[in-house]
Motif scaffolding. Sequence first.
Motif, PDB file in Angstrom:
ATOM      1  N   PRO A   1       0.874  -1.311   0.114  1.00  0.00           N
ATOM      2  CA  PRO A   1      -0.089   0.002  -0.001  1.00  0.00           C
ATOM      3  C   PRO A   1       0.706   1.286  -0.258  1.00  0.00           C
ATOM      4  O   PRO A   1       1.836   1.225   0.561  1.00  0.00           O
ATOM      5  CB  PRO A   1      -0.836   0.007   1.341  1.00  0.00           C
ATOM      6  CG  PRO A   1      -0.221  -1.399   2.020  1.00  0.00           C
ATOM      7  CD  PRO A   1       0.899  -1.976   1.304  1.00  0.00           C
ATOM      8  N   ILE A   2       0.711   2.047  -0.925  1.00  0.00           N
ATOM      9  CA  ILE A   2       1.417   3.373  -0.921  1.00  0.00           C
ATOM     10  C   ILE A   2       0.538   4.580  -0.362  1.00  0.00           C
ATOM     11  O   ILE A   2       0.926   5.582   0.524  1.00  0.00           O
ATOM     12  CB  ILE A   2       2.055   3.605  -2.330  1.00  0.00           C
ATOM     13  CG1 ILE A   2       2.588   2.456  -2.542  1.00  0.00           C
ATOM     14  CG2 ILE A   2       2.898   4.932  -2.223  1.00  0.00           C
ATOM     15  CD1 ILE A   2       3.394   2.375  -4.065  1.00  0.00           C
ATOM     16  N   LEU A   3      -0.546   4.874  -1.041  1.00  0.00           N
ATOM     17  CA  LEU A   3      -1.325   5.994  -0.985  1.00  0.00           C
ATOM     18  C   LEU A   3      -2.479   5.501   0.212  1.00  0.00           C
ATOM     19  O   LEU A   3      -3.118   4.495  -0.018  1.00  0.00           O
ATOM     20  CB  LEU A   3      -2.289   6.577  -1.858  1.00  0.00           C
ATOM     21  CG  LEU A   3      -1.155   7.248  -3.139  1.00  0.00           C
ATOM     22  CD1 LEU A   3      -1.922   7.903  -4.203  1.00  0.00           C
ATOM     23  CD2 LEU A   3      -0.229   8.241  -2.503  1.00  0.00           C
TER      24      LEU A   3
ATOM     25  N   GLY B   1       5.141   9.186  -1.467  1.00  0.00           N
ATOM     26  CA  GLY B   1       4.052   8.809  -2.527  1.00  0.00           C
ATOM     27  C   GLY B   1       3.445   9.879  -3.284  1.00  0.00           C
ATOM     28  O   GLY B   1       2.422   9.652  -3.978  1.00  0.00           O
ATOM     29  N   LYS B   2       4.242  10.854  -3.664  1.00  0.00           N
ATOM     30  CA  LYS B   2       3.850  11.955  -4.556  1.00  0.00           C
ATOM     31  C   LYS B   2       3.980  11.561  -5.992  1.00  0.00           C
ATOM     32  O   LYS B   2       2.771  11.852  -6.602  1.00  0.00           O
ATOM     33  CB  LYS B   2       5.009  13.069  -4.415  1.00  0.00           C
ATOM     34  CG  LYS B   2       5.184  13.588  -2.930  1.00  0.00           C
ATOM     35  CD  LYS B   2       5.671  14.687  -2.688  1.00  0.00           C
ATOM     36  CE  LYS B   2       7.409  14.392  -3.040  1.00  0.00           C
ATOM     37  NZ  LYS B   2       8.284  13.233  -2.315  1.00  0.00           N
ATOM     38  N   SER B   3       4.828  10.788  -6.399  1.00  0.00           N
ATOM     39  CA  SER B   3       4.668  10.427  -7.995  1.00  0.00           C
ATOM     40  C   SER B   3       3.835   9.373  -7.954  1.00  0.00           C
ATOM     41  O   SER B   3       3.018   9.455  -9.181  1.00  0.00           O
ATOM     42  CB  SER B   3       6.078   9.827  -8.383  1.00  0.00           C
ATOM     43  OG  SER B   3       7.161  10.883  -8.335  1.00  0.00           O
TER      44      SER B   3
ATOM     45  N   THR C   1       7.152  19.405  -5.860  1.00  0.00           N
ATOM     46  CA  THR C   1       8.502  19.957  -5.845  1.00  0.00           C
ATOM     47  C   THR C   1       9.174  19.462  -4.399  1.00  0.00           C
ATOM     48  O   THR C   1       8.366  19.338  -3.397  1.00  0.00           O
ATOM     49  CB  THR C   1       8.411  21.461  -6.095  1.00  0.00           C
ATOM     50  OG1 THR C   1       9.829  21.781  -6.261  1.00  0.00           O
ATOM     51  CG2 THR C   1       7.672  22.123  -4.971  1.00  0.00           C
ATOM     52  N   HIS C   2      10.437  19.737  -4.126  1.00  0.00           N
ATOM     53  CA  HIS C   2      11.240  19.585  -3.136  1.00  0.00           C
ATOM     54  C   HIS C   2      11.716  21.114  -2.579  1.00  0.00           C
ATOM     55  O   HIS C   2      12.301  21.111  -1.743  1.00  0.00           O
ATOM     56  CB  HIS C   2      12.396  18.686  -3.259  1.00  0.00           C
ATOM     57  CG  HIS C   2      11.829  17.142  -3.227  1.00  0.00           C
ATOM     58  ND1 HIS C   2      11.325  16.512  -2.135  1.00  0.00           N
ATOM     59  CD2 HIS C   2      12.035  16.465  -4.276  1.00  0.00           C
ATOM     60  CE1 HIS C   2      11.094  15.383  -2.397  1.00  0.00           C
ATOM     61  NE2 HIS C   2      11.647  15.213  -3.759  1.00  0.00           N
ATOM     62  N   TYR C   3      11.662  21.820  -3.616  1.00  0.00           N
ATOM     63  CA  TYR C   3      12.380  23.160  -3.408  1.00  0.00           C
ATOM     64  C   TYR C   3      11.428  24.352  -3.363  1.00  0.00           C
ATOM     65  O   TYR C   3      10.364  24.522  -4.094  1.00  0.00           O
ATOM     66  CB  TYR C   3      13.498  23.227  -4.337  1.00  0.00           C
ATOM     67  CG  TYR C   3      14.192  22.174  -4.391  1.00  0.00           C
ATOM     68  CD1 TYR C   3      15.068  21.768  -3.336  1.00  0.00           C
ATOM     69  CD2 TYR C   3      14.405  21.207  -5.296  1.00  0.00           C
ATOM     70  CE1 TYR C   3      16.147  20.824  -3.358  1.00  0.00           C
ATOM     71  CE2 TYR C   3      15.097  20.212  -5.448  1.00  0.00           C
ATOM     72  CZ  TYR C   3      15.995  19.946  -4.210  1.00  0.00           C
ATOM     73  OH  TYR C   3      16.794  18.845  -4.453  1.00  0.00           O
TER      74      TYR C   3
HETATM   75  N1  LIG Z   1       6.394   0.254  -9.085  1.00  0.00           N
HETATM   76  C1  LIG Z   1       6.685   0.228  -7.877  1.00  0.00           C
HETATM   77  N2  LIG Z   1       7.118  -1.037  -7.134  1.00  0.00           N
HETATM   78  C2  LIG Z   1       7.731  -1.023  -5.949  1.00  0.00           C
HETATM   79  N3  LIG Z   1       7.578  -0.020  -5.111  1.00  0.00           N
HETATM   80  C3  LIG Z   1       6.980   0.939  -5.761  1.00  0.00           C
HETATM   81  C4  LIG Z   1       6.664   1.479  -6.925  1.00  0.00           C
HETATM   82  N4  LIG Z   1       6.102   2.442  -7.152  1.00  0.00           N
HETATM   83  C5  LIG Z   1       6.407   3.250  -5.996  1.00  0.00           C
HETATM   84  N5  LIG Z   1       7.034   2.448  -5.011  1.00  0.00           N
HETATM   85  C6  LIG Z   1       7.259   2.614  -3.591  1.00  0.00           C
HETATM   86  O1  LIG Z   1       6.318   3.483  -3.208  1.00  0.00           O
HETATM   87  C7  LIG Z   1       6.828   4.548  -2.338  1.00  0.00           C
HETATM   88  C8  LIG Z   1       6.347   5.842  -2.694  1.00  0.00           C
HETATM   89  O2  LIG Z   1       7.231   6.026  -3.966  1.00  0.00           O
HETATM   90  P1  LIG Z   1       6.940   7.487  -4.888  1.00  0.00           P
HETATM   91  O3  LIG Z   1       7.649   7.444  -6.088  1.00  0.00           O
HETATM   92  O4  LIG Z   1       5.355   7.723  -5.074  1.00  0.00           O
HETATM   93  O5  LIG Z   1       7.545   8.546  -3.725  1.00  0.00           O
HETATM   94  P2  LIG Z   1       7.809   9.967  -4.073  1.00  0.00           P
HETATM   95  O6  LIG Z   1       7.103  10.721  -2.847  1.00  0.00           O
HETATM   96  O7  LIG Z   1       7.410  10.509  -5.348  1.00  0.00           O
HETATM   97  O8  LIG Z   1       9.250  10.354  -3.802  1.00  0.00           O
HETATM   98  P3  LIG Z   1      10.537  11.234  -4.384  1.00  0.00           P
HETATM   99  O9  LIG Z   1      10.302  12.341  -3.584  1.00  0.00           O
HETATM  100  O10 LIG Z   1      11.708  10.318  -4.007  1.00  0.00           O
HETATM  101  O11 LIG Z   1      10.377  11.559  -5.867  1.00  0.00           O
HETATM  102  C9  LIG Z   1       8.428   4.207  -2.335  1.00  0.00           C
HETATM  103  O12 LIG Z   1       8.699   3.622  -1.327  1.00  0.00           O
HETATM  104  C10 LIG Z   1       8.617   3.540  -3.614  1.00  0.00           C
HETATM  105  O13 LIG Z   1       9.691   2.553  -3.642  1.00  0.00           O
END
Ligand SMILES: Nc1ncnc2c1ncn2[C@@H]1O[C@H](COP(=O)(O)OP(=O)(O)OP(=O)(O)O)[C@@H](O)[C@H]1O
Length: 254
Positions: free
Chosen positions: A21-23, A45-47, A205-207
Motif C-alpha cells: 500500500p502506498i497512498l 507517494g507523490k509520484s 517539488t522539493h524546493y
Molecule cells: N512500481 C513500484 N514498485 C515497488 N515499489 C514502488 C513502485 N512505485 C512506487 N513504489 C514505492 O512507493 C513509495 C512511494 O514512491 P513515490 O515514487 O510515489 O515517492 P515520491 O514521494 O514521489 O518520492 P521522491 O520524492 O523520491 O520522488 C516508495 O517507497 C517506492 O519505492
Amino acid sequence: MSVLEIRDLHVSVETEQGTKPILKGVDLTIRTGETHAIMGPNGSGKSTLAYTIAGHPKYTVDSGSITLDGEDVLAMSVDERARAGLFLAMQYPVEIPGVTVTNFLRTAKTAIDGEAPSIRHWIKDVKKSMTDLRMDAAFAERNVNEGFSGGEKKRHEILQLELLKPNFAVLDETDSGLDVDALKIVSEGVNRAKENTGLGVLLITHYTRILRYIKPDFVHVFVAGKVAEEGGPELADRLEEEGYDRFLTAEATA
Ligand SMILES: Nc1ncnc2c1ncn2[C@@H]1O[C@H](COP(=O)(O)OP(=O)(O)OP(=O)(O)O)[C@@H](O)[C@H]1O
Ligand SMILES: [Mg+2]
C-alpha cells in the motif's frame, strides 16, 4: 470552472514481496486557475499520486475516488483522461525511440482535440512555444527524449503543456535538474499556460525556489501516503527551514 476532486484515495502496487500500500487516504481538491504545491519526503507517494491521476496501469486503486466535474476519472482509460483535460509531466520522462518531437506533438494534439490541427497555425504555435522555451529548432526533428539532457526533457514536458492546453496539469519535479535560467524559462511557460487557459496546477517539488516563480495558492505536505498538513505559501518556507521532522515523528508514534 472545472474541479478535480480526490477523495480518500488508497493505492497499492504489486511488488515481488507482495502488495504494497502506498497512498493511504489522499484528499485533495483543485479548481482551474488554482496552483497547489505538494511537498514531502522522498518515498512519501507523490509520484504515485501523479501516476494514479494519469492512469498508470502499475498502480491499483483499492478505494476512494478521483472525479473531474463529477465524472469518474478512475473509470476512464489513459487516453480518455488526456481528452478530458488531464496532463502529467513525469519526474522521469521516457524516451520514445523512432518518434520525432514534431510527430509526437501533432499526434498527441490530434488525439486530444479529436481532429488534426490546421497545419499553418500548428507550425506557428510550435515554433513560438519552442522559441519561448529557448529550445533550438533542431529539437523538433529529434526522437522524443532520446539523448536529451535532464533540463531538455523538462522543457519538452512544458512544450507539450503549452501546446496541448489541458485543464489540469500535474508537474512532478519539473524543477529538478534545471539550471537557474532554465528554471525561470520553464516557470514562465507554466505561468503563460495559466494565464492563457486558466489551467489548474498540481506542482510536486522539493524546493521553494520554483515557488518564487510559480506562486502557489495552497501548499500540501505529503507524508506516508497522505496529506499531513495544508497551508498557504508560507508553509513552504517553514518546511524549507524545519524539514519534515515534526511530521515523521508524529507518523512513527501514530
Ligand atoms: N512500481 C513500484 N514498485 C515497488 N515499489 C514502488 C513502485 N512505485 C512506487 N513504489 C514505492 O512507493 C513509495 C512511494 O514512491 P513515490 O515514487 O510515489 O515517492 P515520491 O514521494 O514521489 O518520492 P521522491 O520524492 O523520491 O520522488 C516508495 O517507497 C517506492 O519505492
Ligand atoms: Mg517522485
